[in-house]
Design an enzyme around this catalytic site. Structure first.
Site, PDB file in Angstrom:
ATOM      1  N   TYR A   5       0.822  -1.199   0.000  1.00 12.05           N
ATOM      2  CA  TYR A   5       0.000   0.000   0.000  1.00 12.05           C
ATOM      3  C   TYR A   5       0.867   1.264   0.000  1.00 12.05           C
ATOM      4  O   TYR A   5       0.454   2.311  -0.505  1.00 12.05           O
ATOM      5  CB  TYR A   5      -0.917   0.035   1.224  1.00 12.05           C
ATOM      6  CG  TYR A   5      -2.076  -0.947   1.182  1.00 12.05           C
ATOM      7  CD1 TYR A   5      -2.155  -1.936   0.206  1.00 12.05           C
ATOM      8  CD2 TYR A   5      -3.079  -0.896   2.130  1.00 12.05           C
ATOM      9  CE1 TYR A   5      -3.192  -2.841   0.192  1.00 12.05           C
ATOM     10  CE2 TYR A   5      -4.132  -1.790   2.120  1.00 12.05           C
ATOM     11  CZ  TYR A   5      -4.184  -2.773   1.147  1.00 12.05           C
ATOM     12  OH  TYR A   5      -5.222  -3.658   1.119  1.00 12.05           O
TER      13      TYR A   5
ATOM     14  N   LYS B 289       2.904 -14.905   4.797  1.00 12.89           N
ATOM     15  CA  LYS B 289       2.941 -15.887   3.709  1.00 12.89           C
ATOM     16  C   LYS B 289       4.404 -16.246   3.468  1.00 12.89           C
ATOM     17  O   LYS B 289       4.948 -16.115   2.370  1.00 12.89           O
ATOM     18  CB  LYS B 289       2.281 -15.303   2.446  1.00 12.89           C
ATOM     19  CG  LYS B 289       1.973 -16.334   1.355  1.00 12.89           C
ATOM     20  CD  LYS B 289       1.023 -17.412   1.797  1.00 12.89           C
ATOM     21  CE  LYS B 289       0.708 -18.353   0.630  1.00 12.89           C
ATOM     22  NZ  LYS B 289      -0.044 -19.554   1.060  1.00 12.89           N
TER      23      LYS B 289
ATOM     24  N   ASP C  30      -3.702 -17.595   4.239  1.00 13.23           N
ATOM     25  CA  ASP C  30      -4.815 -18.397   3.733  1.00 13.23           C
ATOM     26  C   ASP C  30      -5.369 -19.312   4.819  1.00 13.23           C
ATOM     27  O   ASP C  30      -6.587 -19.487   4.950  1.00 13.23           O
ATOM     28  CB  ASP C  30      -4.400 -19.192   2.486  1.00 13.23           C
ATOM     29  CG  ASP C  30      -3.044 -19.835   2.604  1.00 13.23           C
ATOM     30  OD1 ASP C  30      -2.305 -19.543   3.563  1.00 13.23           O
ATOM     31  OD2 ASP C  30      -2.696 -20.644   1.722  1.00 13.23           O
TER      32      ASP C  30
ATOM     33  N   ASP D   1      -5.699  -5.638   6.371  1.00 10.53           N
ATOM     34  CA  ASP D   1      -6.882  -5.021   5.780  1.00 10.53           C
ATOM     35  C   ASP D   1      -7.928  -6.080   5.448  1.00 10.53           C
ATOM     36  O   ASP D   1      -9.115  -5.948   5.771  1.00 10.53           O
ATOM     37  CB  ASP D   1      -6.462  -4.255   4.518  1.00 10.53           C
ATOM     38  CG  ASP D   1      -7.551  -3.345   3.985  1.00 10.53           C
ATOM     39  OD1 ASP D   1      -8.584  -3.155   4.674  1.00 10.53           O
ATOM     40  OD2 ASP D   1      -7.375  -2.807   2.884  1.00 10.53           O
TER      41      ASP D   1
ATOM     42  N   ASP E 245     -11.498  -7.117   7.746  1.00 14.98           N
ATOM     43  CA  ASP E 245     -12.815  -7.045   7.117  1.00 14.98           C
ATOM     44  C   ASP E 245     -13.548  -8.375   7.229  1.00 14.98           C
ATOM     45  O   ASP E 245     -14.764  -8.415   7.443  1.00 14.98           O
ATOM     46  CB  ASP E 245     -12.682  -6.646   5.644  1.00 14.98           C
ATOM     47  CG  ASP E 245     -12.452  -5.145   5.465  1.00 14.98           C
ATOM     48  OD1 ASP E 245     -12.571  -4.412   6.464  1.00 14.98           O
ATOM     49  OD2 ASP E 245     -12.164  -4.715   4.347  1.00 14.98           O
TER      50      ASP E 245
END
Length: 360
Positions: A142, A191, A223, A247, A251
């Site tokens: 980002y 990851k 994941d 993020d 959510d």
């Protein structure tokens, strides 16, 4: 004690939600002998309309001089076609950067009275849901290098995921410090099986963990984490994640707690100054603005986070949280949470009920 609060009512339902947070804070001040001084400023779409920019210099200056910043809502369809430098969301990003805020805290708590509204099967949430996602705000793709270039197969777009040891160490330390005040468990998401940035993230978190031997550290891939949140949400306490992963995970977690309208968020830095907002800060819901139907609970709960994390007023913060829980247990609901058998109230009435319970 006296505290200076910069109020950014923002857009859509933001102003009426902020009014209820102020109502509750004033009641807290009355009960606990504190004085809250509020300075209203413009940011977001309302600032674009008035000043032709999402964050006026005056707003930034007042926020920097305040003890904390409380936001209502930012953005909406009205401003969706503006260039990036004038979009309301630019105000939020600039405030975080200029105020030195690097840690985004997003609690995901299933209120006991909203258990039937949780989309998961009851046997999956029998132990309840009470986690807090600590998302790093300043690094990752980002904030990294990005652009568009011509490649052999046409245009290529890239966003670079880059993290330094110091950036990871800073956010990890924040997560472990918060875990010490909760159930003493940190789940770090990465990851590391395919990403170099995640390998550095994991190794650095391991180093920080050595300073907190009383805190359990769990490290899982993003994941696997996204599946575990749906299968065993009660297993999470403090969740530590990068900008992008945090993020997404935050959510996801917000959707399993009965109503996103009850969830607050905070952005913190090294100092006590923080910025506090509803979990879905971009949900200004302009179509119901001014109709006394909006849910103010997320902003009220954000004010409780402000008391706890910026002012170190833990008893006062707990009083607000308890009043909100009792309000919901007594069956009061705004339209977005309404189900059969509940008591429908408007925005102002919800604030009144919570403030009244504080008095008790």
């Amino acid at each position: 004690m006296k505290f200076n609060v910069a109020l950014i009512p923002g857009d859509g339902i933001g102003p009426e939600a902020i009014e209820q947070a102020v109502k509750v804070l004033d009641k807290v001040g009355e009960i606990f002998s504190h004085e809250f001084k509020y300075t209203k400023v413009y940011a977001g779409g309302s600032a674009v309309d008035k000043y032709d920019k999402p964050l006026p210099e005056e707003t930034l200056d007042i926020c920097k001089k305040s003890d904390a910043v409380l936001l209502g809502a930012i953005g909406g369809d009205k401003w969706s076609n503006l260039p990036l430098n004038k979009k309301p969301e630019k105000a939020l990003l600039t405030l975080r950067k200029e105020l030195g805020l690097y840690a985004n805290l997003r609690p995901a708590v299933l209120q006991r009275s909203l258990k039937n509204d949780c989309p998961l099967k009851s046997e999956l949430v029998k132990d309840g849901i009470d986690m807090i996602i600590i998302r790093e705000l300043t690094g990752g793709m980002y904030s990294g290098e990005k652009g568009v270039r011509q490649g052999k197969d046409g245009k290529e777009a890239y966003d670079v995921e880059c993290y330094s040891e110091n950036t990871v160490r800073r956010i990890a330390s924040k997560a472990f410090e918060i875990a010490l005040k909760r159930r003493k468990k940190v789940t770090s998401i990465d990851k590391a099986n395919v990403l170099e940035s995640s390998m550095l993230w994991r190794n650095t978190v391991n180093e920080v963990a050595k300073n907190y031997p009383e805190v359990e550290l769990e490290q899982i891939y993003v994941d696997s984490a996204s599946m575990k949140i749906l299968k065993n949400p009660g297993a999470f306490d403090v969740v530590l994640a990068s900008n992008a992963f945090g993020d997404i995970i935050a959510d996801e977690a917000s959707q399993i707690v009965g109503s996103i309208g009850t969830l607050p968020a905070a952005s913190l830095g090294e100092k006590s100054l923080g910025m506090f907002e509803p979990n879905q800060i971009h949900s200004s819901v302009q179509d119901i603005a001014g109709k006394n139907t909006a849910n103010p609970i997320a902003v009220i709960m954000s004010s409780a986070m402000m008391l706890r994390y910026s002012f170190n007023l833990n008893e006062e913060a707990s009083a607000i949280e308890k009043a909100v829980s009792e309000t919901l247990e007594n069956g009061y609901r705004t339209r977005d949470m309404m189900t059969d058998g509940m008591k429908l109230v408007g925005t102002r009435e919800m604030g009144d009920v919570i403030a009244k319970l504080l008095s008790k």
